[in-house]
Design a protein around this motif. Sequence first.
Motif, PDB file in Angstrom:
ATOM      1  N   PRO A  53       0.837  -1.201   0.000  1.00  0.00           N
ATOM      2  CA  PRO A  53       0.000   0.000   0.000  1.00  0.00           C
ATOM      3  C   PRO A  53       0.873   1.251   0.000  1.00  0.00           C
ATOM      4  CG  PRO A  53      -0.051  -1.059   2.141  1.00  0.00           C
ATOM      5  CD  PRO A  53       0.715  -1.961   1.226  1.00  0.00           C
ATOM      6  N   PRO A  54       0.354   2.331  -0.548  1.00  0.00           N
ATOM      7  CA  PRO A  54       1.138   3.568  -0.555  1.00  0.00           C
ATOM      8  C   PRO A  54       1.371   4.076   0.862  1.00  0.00           C
ATOM      9  CG  PRO A  54      -1.120   4.005  -1.227  1.00  0.00           C
ATOM     10  CD  PRO A  54      -0.984   2.511  -1.094  1.00  0.00           C
ATOM     11  N   GLY A  55       2.404   4.855   1.035  1.00  0.00           N
ATOM     12  CA  GLY A  55       2.693   5.433   2.342  1.00  0.00           C
ATOM     13  C   GLY A  55       1.610   6.415   2.748  1.00  0.00           C
ATOM     14  N   LEU A  56       1.448   6.574   4.035  1.00  0.00           N
ATOM     15  CA  LEU A  56       0.435   7.496   4.544  1.00  0.00           C
ATOM     16  C   LEU A  56       0.955   8.922   4.464  1.00  0.00           C
ATOM     17  CD1 LEU A  56      -0.631   5.377   7.620  1.00  0.00           C
ATOM     18  CD2 LEU A  56      -1.872   5.642   5.482  1.00  0.00           C
ATOM     19  N   ARG A  57       0.120   9.824   3.991  1.00  0.00           N
ATOM     20  CA  ARG A  57       0.528  11.219   3.851  1.00  0.00           C
ATOM     21  C   ARG A  57       0.326  12.017   5.133  1.00  0.00           C
ATOM     22  NH1 ARG A  57      -3.107  12.810  -0.720  1.00  0.00           N
ATOM     23  NH2 ARG A  57      -3.823  10.695  -0.724  1.00  0.00           N
TER      24      ARG A  57
END
Length: 65
Positions: free
Chosen positions: A5-9
């Motif tokens: 999953p993409p990194g959390l912003r």
Amino acid sequence: MKPGPPGLRSTRLLDQLRERIRYLHYSLNTEKAYLHWVRFFVRWHGRNGEMRHPRDMARQRWRRF
């Protein structure tokens, strides 16, 4: 190999939860329920005036809840 999953912003707990739930395409009602229980969990442990992030709590506190 499947990408993760993409990194959390966001840096805020509830915003991170929203990001992850939306990434997983959960329904709006599920998002609302999860947010409610996370808020309740944090407030329940902070009722003596000691508000802490869940990652900083011992596993005992999770089990007590």
